[in-house]
Design a protein around this motif. Structure first.
Motif, short mmCIF file in Angstrom:
data_model
loop_
_atom_site.label_atom_id
_atom_site.label_comp_id
_atom_site.label_asym_id
_atom_site.label_seq_id
_atom_site.Cartn_x
_atom_site.Cartn_y
_atom_site.Cartn_z
N ALA A 61 1.12 6.86 -6.69
CA ALA A 61 -0.01 7.74 -6.93
C ALA A 61 0.41 9.21 -6.86
O ALA A 61 -0.07 10.04 -7.65
N ARG A 62 1.31 9.52 -5.95
CA ARG A 62 1.79 10.90 -5.85
C ARG A 62 2.50 11.32 -7.14
O ARG A 62 2.36 12.47 -7.59
N VAL A 120 -6.01 0.14 -3.43
CA VAL A 120 -5.23 1.26 -2.89
C VAL A 120 -5.23 2.44 -3.85
O VAL A 120 -5.44 3.59 -3.45
N LEU A 121 -5.02 2.16 -5.14
CA LEU A 121 -5.01 3.25 -6.11
C LEU A 121 -6.40 3.88 -6.27
O LEU A 121 -6.52 5.09 -6.46
N GLU A 171 -6.97 6.46 -3.98
CA GLU A 171 -6.20 7.66 -4.32
C GLU A 171 -6.77 8.36 -5.55
O GLU A 171 -6.19 9.32 -6.05
N PRO A 222 0.81 -1.22 0.00
CA PRO A 222 0.00 0.00 0.00
C PRO A 222 0.85 1.27 0.00
O PRO A 222 0.54 2.22 -0.73
N ALA A 223 1.90 1.30 0.80
CA ALA A 223 2.76 2.49 0.84
C ALA A 223 3.42 2.73 -0.51
O ALA A 223 3.56 3.88 -0.96
N GLN A 224 3.83 1.66 -1.16
CA GLN A 224 4.45 1.80 -2.49
C GLN A 224 3.46 2.36 -3.50
O GLN A 224 3.80 3.24 -4.29
N LEU A 225 2.23 1.86 -3.47
CA LEU A 225 1.22 2.34 -4.42
C LEU A 225 0.86 3.79 -4.15
O LEU A 225 0.62 4.57 -5.08
N ARG A 226 0.82 4.18 -2.88
CA ARG A 226 0.51 5.58 -2.58
C ARG A 226 1.62 6.50 -3.07
O ARG A 226 1.35 7.62 -3.54
N ALA A 227 2.87 6.03 -3.00
CA ALA A 227 3.98 6.83 -3.53
C ALA A 227 3.87 6.95 -5.05
O ALA A 227 4.09 8.02 -5.63
N ARG A 233 -0.22 11.98 -9.77
CA ARG A 233 -0.96 13.23 -9.54
C ARG A 233 -0.10 14.45 -9.85
O ARG A 233 -0.62 15.49 -10.27
#
Length: 322
Positions: free
Chosen positions: A141-142, A168-169, A172, A134-139, A145
């Protein structure tokens, strides 16, 4: 030329792309998998791919610590391709790194690509990182964006991990574009392990790597079994079951059937193997064969020039599972 969307993004790609691991240079683990080539050859390969209608290229940070990315960018420039005219996919290496390195290293990816944008940025493996998926996917996503990458993908993810990444994506506000996995006539695990079903349900493209099973599906090892001993070490290991005398004997009926089908289309055995992939699974699957010679890139592109019949696909289905 027919194109397909990468997942539910607006990125159009040809059903066949070009895998660029062979552009990594000699000072890298990839030499155990595929023989490295120089820039002149790399440029000739990219030119042949472009001339054949291939519109996208897949590379990775792991391929020579950026050397493959640099060689691809140089080849595209030498072929007169402007940024944005083709799609470029690359991958972040997770080994012993936290998710924070995704944002820290995107500058390296862009620098190595010399002005060619990252259309698809992928997590190379679901293991090895000091941060959770999840942390990797949020990074990732940043990065999307902020406009530093167009779309986010993963590689070698299981069905469960694929669903997690998509969820997760989605939280986001993004969609998961692709999952790069091994698929070929001799490796159809996606049909049994839930990956294909999950991809279809979620609208995720599967990018098939090793679509020719290390050259086995060209028929050359069947024609000359002695060649198996000269294959790169890692290729001999990963394809040991099919490169053995027993494996070649078991798959010979499949190769001979492909040879007969190929003759009917004025095609080659490898083109039939690639066409099976992009026909059998419909728009869900695209393939990225590699090429160490321009003729191989042209041959791969030529696989998009015909379509196997339902009966031919069914016959190959049966023989590939025996």
């Amino acid at each position: 030329m027919e194109t397909r969307k990468l997942g539910r993004t607006d990125i159009d790609v040809s059903p066949i792309g070009l895998g660029c691991m062979q552009f990594a240079g000699a000072e890298n683990y990839t030499r155990l998998i595929i023989r490295p080539i120089g820039q002149e050859t790399a440029t000739s390969i990219v030119r042949a791919a472009l001339d054949g209608g291939i519109t996208w290229f897949d590379t990775a940070e792991m391929y020579g610590k950026g050397r493959s990315e640099q060689a691809l960018a140089t080849a595209l420039k030498e072929c007169g391709v402007s940024p944005g005219q083709v799609a470029v996919a690359t991958k972040w290496t997770p080994y012993l790194r936290t998710a924070a390195s995704i944002t820290r290293t995107i500058g390296d990816r862009l620098a190595h690509l010399s002005g060619y944008p990252v259309d698809l940025h992928q997590i190379h493996l679901p293991v090895g990182s000091l941060s959770g998926i999840p942390a990797q996917l949020r990074a990732m996503a940043r990065l999307a964006r902020s406009g530093q990458v167009r779309a986010v993908g993963v590689s070698n993810f299981s069905a469960r991990q694929l669903v997690l990444a998509h969820r997760v994506l989605a939280a986001e506000g993004l969609t998961l574009a692709a999952n790069q996995v091994r698929i070929s006539l001799l490796h159809r695990n996606v049909e049994r392990d839930g990956v294909l079903a999950a991809a279809r349900e979620l609208g995720v493209t599967l990018i098939a790597y090793s679509p020719l099973e290390g050259g086995v599906l060209t028929g050359r090892f069947h024609d000359n079994p002695a060649l198996a001993g000269s294959a790169p070490p890692a290729r001999r290991f990963f394809s040991r079951k099919v490169l053995s005398a027993q494996g070649l004997a078991r798959t010979r009926p499949l190769i001979e059937a492909m040879r007969g089908i190929a003759e009917g289309y004025g095609a080659t055995i490898s083109q039939v193997a690639l066409n099976w992939l992009i026909t059998r699974y419909g728009d869900t699957v695209v393939a990225i064969p590699g090429a160490s010679k321009p003729a191989q890139a042209a041959e791969a592109a030529g696989a998009m020039g015909f379509a196997l019949t339902e009966a031919e696909v069914g016959r190959l289905d049966e023989l590939s599972l025996t």
